[in-house]
Scaffold this motif. Structure first.
Motif, PDB file in Angstrom:
ATOM      1  N   LEU A 199       0.658  -1.709  -0.006  1.00 56.62           N
ATOM      2  CA  LEU A 199       0.070   0.416   0.036  1.00 56.62           C
ATOM      3  C   LEU A 199       0.728   1.116   0.162  1.00 56.62           C
ATOM      4  O   LEU A 199       0.658   2.530  -0.087  1.00 56.62           O
ATOM      5  CB  LEU A 199      -0.504  -0.250   1.410  1.00 56.62           C
ATOM      6  CG  LEU A 199      -1.844  -1.220   1.752  1.00 56.62           C
ATOM      7  CD1 LEU A 199      -2.965  -1.286   2.885  1.00 56.62           C
ATOM      8  CD2 LEU A 199      -2.761  -1.147   0.483  1.00 56.62           C
ATOM      9  N   GLY A 200       2.483   1.044  -0.013  1.00 57.75           N
ATOM     10  CA  GLY A 200       2.899   1.952   0.683  1.00 57.75           C
ATOM     11  C   GLY A 200       4.005   2.403   1.791  1.00 57.75           C
ATOM     12  O   GLY A 200       3.445   1.518   2.825  1.00 57.75           O
ATOM     13  N   ASP A 201       4.585   3.052   1.831  1.00 59.79           N
ATOM     14  CA  ASP A 201       5.379   3.115   3.256  1.00 59.79           C
ATOM     15  C   ASP A 201       5.119   3.526   4.101  1.00 59.79           C
ATOM     16  O   ASP A 201       3.770   4.196   4.578  1.00 59.79           O
ATOM     17  CB  ASP A 201       6.495   4.566   3.041  1.00 59.79           C
ATOM     18  CG  ASP A 201       7.758   3.748   2.271  1.00 59.79           C
ATOM     19  OD1 ASP A 201       7.780   2.704   2.373  1.00 59.79           O
ATOM     20  OD2 ASP A 201       8.999   5.184   1.992  1.00 59.79           O
ATOM     21  N   ASP A 237      -4.239  12.174  17.609  1.00 59.06           N
ATOM     22  CA  ASP A 237      -4.173  12.538  15.992  1.00 59.06           C
ATOM     23  C   ASP A 237      -4.812  12.830  14.651  1.00 59.06           C
ATOM     24  O   ASP A 237      -4.421  12.863  13.688  1.00 59.06           O
ATOM     25  CB  ASP A 237      -3.465   9.672  14.920  1.00 59.06           C
ATOM     26  CG  ASP A 237      -4.800   9.676  15.956  1.00 59.06           C
ATOM     27  OD1 ASP A 237      -5.872  10.439  15.943  1.00 59.06           O
ATOM     28  OD2 ASP A 237      -5.627   8.929  14.795  1.00 59.06           O
ATOM     29  N   LYS A 238      -5.329  13.268  15.452  1.00 55.08           N
ATOM     30  CA  LYS A 238      -6.315  14.197  14.347  1.00 55.08           C
ATOM     31  C   LYS A 238      -6.996  15.596  15.008  1.00 55.08           C
ATOM     32  O   LYS A 238      -6.808  16.742  14.109  1.00 55.08           O
ATOM     33  CB  LYS A 238      -7.950  13.475  14.680  1.00 55.08           C
ATOM     34  CG  LYS A 238      -8.725  12.108  14.302  1.00 55.08           C
ATOM     35  CD  LYS A 238      -9.932  12.029  13.844  1.00 55.08           C
ATOM     36  CE  LYS A 238      -9.842   9.544  14.119  1.00 55.08           C
ATOM     37  NZ  LYS A 238      -9.208   9.720  15.849  1.00 55.08           N
ATOM     38  N   TYR A 333      -1.145  -0.400  19.057  1.00 53.12           N
ATOM     39  CA  TYR A 333      -0.410  -0.374  17.906  1.00 53.12           C
ATOM     40  C   TYR A 333      -1.718  -0.071  17.629  1.00 53.12           C
ATOM     41  O   TYR A 333      -2.748  -0.615  17.332  1.00 53.12           O
ATOM     42  CB  TYR A 333       0.519  -0.954  17.710  1.00 53.12           C
ATOM     43  CG  TYR A 333       0.132  -2.846  17.156  1.00 53.12           C
ATOM     44  CD1 TYR A 333      -0.439  -3.477  17.912  1.00 53.12           C
ATOM     45  CD2 TYR A 333      -0.912  -2.134  16.231  1.00 53.12           C
ATOM     46  CE1 TYR A 333      -0.992  -5.480  17.430  1.00 53.12           C
ATOM     47  CE2 TYR A 333      -1.501  -4.080  16.083  1.00 53.12           C
ATOM     48  CZ  TYR A 333      -1.469  -4.691  16.935  1.00 53.12           C
ATOM     49  OH  TYR A 333      -2.301  -6.029  16.191  1.00 53.12           O
ATOM     50  N   GLU A 334      -1.118   1.078  16.759  1.00 50.74           N
ATOM     51  CA  GLU A 334      -1.773   1.325  15.067  1.00 50.74           C
ATOM     52  C   GLU A 334      -0.563   1.609  13.920  1.00 50.74           C
ATOM     53  O   GLU A 334       0.315   2.419  14.301  1.00 50.74           O
ATOM     54  CB  GLU A 334      -1.998   2.852  15.747  1.00 50.74           C
ATOM     55  CG  GLU A 334      -3.771   3.042  15.321  1.00 50.74           C
ATOM     56  CD  GLU A 334      -4.106   4.052  16.080  1.00 50.74           C
ATOM     57  OE1 GLU A 334      -5.131   4.398  17.117  1.00 50.74           O
ATOM     58  OE2 GLU A 334      -4.421   5.297  15.273  1.00 50.74           O
ATOM     59  N   ALA A 335      -1.130   1.338  13.111  1.00 51.42           N
ATOM     60  CA  ALA A 335      -0.482   1.302  11.163  1.00 51.42           C
ATOM     61  C   ALA A 335      -0.699   2.339  10.742  1.00 51.42           C
ATOM     62  O   ALA A 335      -2.132   2.888  10.900  1.00 51.42           O
ATOM     63  CB  ALA A 335      -0.289   0.219  10.855  1.00 51.42           C
ATOM     64  N   VAL A 336       0.265   3.351  10.145  1.00 47.24           N
ATOM     65  CA  VAL A 336      -0.530   3.959   9.355  1.00 47.24           C
ATOM     66  C   VAL A 336       0.884   3.881   8.340  1.00 47.24           C
ATOM     67  O   VAL A 336       1.395   3.735   8.082  1.00 47.24           O
ATOM     68  CB  VAL A 336      -0.657   5.957   9.777  1.00 47.24           C
ATOM     69  CG1 VAL A 336      -1.000   6.075  11.008  1.00 47.24           C
ATOM     70  CG2 VAL A 336       1.021   5.922  10.723  1.00 47.24           C
ATOM     71  N   LEU A 337      -0.098   4.951   7.407  1.00 46.28           N
ATOM     72  CA  LEU A 337       0.808   4.860   6.112  1.00 46.28           C
ATOM     73  C   LEU A 337       1.312   6.244   5.987  1.00 46.28           C
ATOM     74  O   LEU A 337       1.336   8.014   6.397  1.00 46.28           O
ATOM     75  CB  LEU A 337      -0.586   4.738   4.900  1.00 46.28           C
ATOM     76  CG  LEU A 337      -0.795   3.679   4.214  1.00 46.28           C
ATOM     77  CD1 LEU A 337      -1.308   4.246   2.674  1.00 46.28           C
ATOM     78  CD2 LEU A 337       0.168   2.626   4.150  1.00 46.28           C
ATOM     79  N   LYS A 338       2.559   6.034   5.795  1.00 48.67           N
ATOM     80  CA  LYS A 338       3.331   7.174   5.905  1.00 48.67           C
ATOM     81  C   LYS A 338       2.862   8.447   4.504  1.00 48.67           C
ATOM     82  O   LYS A 338       2.021   8.030   3.785  1.00 48.67           O
ATOM     83  CB  LYS A 338       4.821   7.272   5.756  1.00 48.67           C
ATOM     84  CG  LYS A 338       5.886   7.027   6.651  1.00 48.67           C
ATOM     85  CD  LYS A 338       6.868   6.356   6.717  1.00 48.67           C
ATOM     86  CE  LYS A 338       7.283   5.532   7.632  1.00 48.67           C
ATOM     87  NZ  LYS A 338       9.182   5.201   7.485  1.00 48.67           N
ATOM     88  N   GLY A 340       0.397  10.021   4.700  1.00 52.65           N
ATOM     89  CA  GLY A 340      -1.273  10.225   6.026  1.00 52.65           C
ATOM     90  C   GLY A 340      -1.441  10.813   4.766  1.00 52.65           C
ATOM     91  O   GLY A 340      -2.116  10.240   3.806  1.00 52.65           O
ATOM     92  N   GLY A 341      -3.353  11.410   5.746  1.00 52.03           N
ATOM     93  CA  GLY A 341      -4.690  11.304   4.637  1.00 52.03           C
ATOM     94  C   GLY A 341      -5.230  10.237   4.740  1.00 52.03           C
ATOM     95  O   GLY A 341      -6.756  10.482   4.902  1.00 52.03           O
TER      96      GLY A 341
END
Lengths: 349, 349
Positions: A199-201, A237-238, A333-338, A340-341
């Motif tokens: 999905l990306g970094d 985070d928001k 834990y929580e995974a996010v795409l670098k 963002g968005g």
């Protein structure tokens, strides 16, 4: 509808039968406005009759199904590689099974109408049904996965990919194991899946409930306010710190200096070993508090496992990470795409 | 609980701490009856707390999931071989989408509680959602499959494998095609799936709504009673003719001689070509009735297709076969295992 709007120019004898009949009744001069009116009536009827789908849900068209099936196949393949077995549970549970498990979010549970039988609700996640499953079938150690839909009676922002009906792909290790071994494997599974899905970094923010609790204790938050304050931290985070601080002080009655001490902790984040060094240093209050010192030793064990599995590179140790639900007690834990968005793409504890 | 029932024989100093404390308070003589009472209280609490699953639903354990996945894989493989694409729709639909589509069975629809939004119901089958799907997305010709759960608020006989939540594996051909071509392919797909699943010898009972209607017309059933009488005929696989005749005459007000004329038709069944010969013979009233004579020509076409596809051997042309739901207008069929006992294993139209 094209035939109707062209009627004015069409010679009567070339019109479809019904238009010709109308024309003979009213004369061609009157026909176009009559057809216009008919057109409006028919279109209004069609608009009324247009079938609708329930709000916050979606159909999967064939091309979307292909993508979904490919993604699930990759995810299942990682789950199976780690020895997990599949289970499935019903889409609804007895209401009492779900009640009291989700804190503030309980208002988002879909109830079925009382139809003279049991009180039923659609599942909100796959975690509480799994707890019911293990209690009912009396399993020992089990590593299972469960891919299924869950339901939230939310006001979903569908343009941000949020729905009232959506899939969760859960992987759980239940039973008795050496400390941090299941946590390390779950994180390794997550790293493998996110790599395979390409999905990306991505980055996995990691924290521990024990550190959050200590942090609040040291800052001077009364125990009774741990959960409300935790759910305020969860919004970091928001929302900016100023808004979260305002909620703590104005809505949740925390003295300003207490909130400020929390503020000093929640800015701390970074590479796992560096963070661990900082937090276990004698100058840090977390290093000597009885809860957090044990927790920091666990984190060290976890990082050693992750390092040896080649999964530590994706981890960011982040003291601002909190999770809304009450049932998390250890690692979260929580995974996010670098870049963002899209918000968090996976989470757990 | 074992520790409790053994307490009488255990020396006080070897007892767990809380038993020892009790023993000191009451003396060992009083301990066993006290422990007995405690045991009963604890067990009663556990019985209360034993988590329950909703009635008519089931968990799938890992070994059952393996069987399910293997069966679905075989079914999907046949669907795909015939060029079908997958779609999926939400588990609930607007109540108005389902209303009025299922005749008497509408009372079995699960409604969601009115929670200040739309009125929603759990899907009863995959057919009406597919109709809503095609109307919404404006498809042309489409061959699709859909494997998903459906919901019926029934009193299910779980020992006979009937549940309130169960899977349907649907294959549909929608759009405009030459007569009987889609019917032939659907039946061929069914034959392939039942052969691949190797459940045992099977038979597909085949009939046509046009023949049922003609049969009732010739027997003298008023048009207004076609559906109630049809739903009585539908019970012939579970009840003897005498009971079905009683329902027609006593419950549905049909004159006895009319019911008897229906009785003469519904005994007719057998090998497709032989049955076709019998029904198209000048001596049979069906051969000259305007509806059934066209239908019998269609059946001939269908049998020719099935014969050339090697699928006719499994078919039994059976005038007693009826289907409960209103939306069937042409060919109807039901697959059963020879040797019986499990009821129909697939059906459609």
């Amino acid at each position: 509808m094209a035939a109707l709007s062209l009627a004015e120019a069409v010679p009567t004898e070339k019109m479809p039968g019904w238009q010709q009949a109308l024309s003979e009744m009213f004369g061609t001069a009157k026909l176009p406005p009559l057809l216009d009116m008919l057109k409006r009536v028919i279109e209004a009827n069609q608009a009324t009759r247009k079938p609708k789908i329930a709000k916050g849900t979606r159909d999967f068209m064939p091309d979307q199904m292909t993508i979904r099936e490919q993604a699930f196949a990759k995810i299942v393949s990682v789950f199976k590689r780690h020895g997990a077995v599949a289970i499935d549970t019903p889409v609804f549970e007895l209401r009492e099974t779900l009640m009291g498990k989700y804190g503030e979010d309980s208002k988002l549970i879909y109830d079925l109408a009382d139809q003279g039988g049991e009180n039923l609700s659609l599942r909100y996640d796959l975690t509480v049904p799994f707890a019911r499953y293990t209690a009912l079938h009396g399993m020992g150690n089990i590593k299972r996965y469960h891919i299924a839909r869950v339901y939230r009676r939310d006001q979903p922002q569908m343009n941000r990919g949020r729905f009232r009906e959506f899939f969760q792909c859960d992987f759980d290790i239940a039973g008795a194991y050496a400390a941090m071994v299941p946590d390390a494997e779950v994180l390794k599974v997550l790293v493998e899946i996110l790599s395979d899905l390409a999905l990306g970094d991505f980055e996995i923010k990691l924290n521990h409930r024990g550190l959050l609790d200590t942090m609040m204790d040291i800052a001077g938050v009364p125990t009774s306010k741990f959960r409300p304050i935790c759910s305020a931290i969860d919004k970091l985070d928001k929302e900016p710190w100023e808004e979260v601080r305002r909620e703590m002080v104005e809505d949740k009655g925390l003295p300003g200096p207490v909130a400020d001490r929390i503020g000093e902790y929640v800015v701390l984040k970074g590479e796992p070993w560096e963070m661990l060094k900082k937090l276990t240093d004698d100058s840090c209050a977390l290093s000597s508090h009885p809860i957090s010192s044990a927790t920091l030793a666990d984190m060290k064990t976890l990082f050693e496992y992750l390092d040896s599995m080649g999964a530590l590179g994706a981890i960011s140790f982040d003291l601002s990470l909190a999770r809304g639900l009450d049932y998390y007690t250890g690692v979260i834990y929580e995974a996010v795409l670098k870049g963002g968005g899209v918000g968090s793409i996976a989470a757990g504890g």
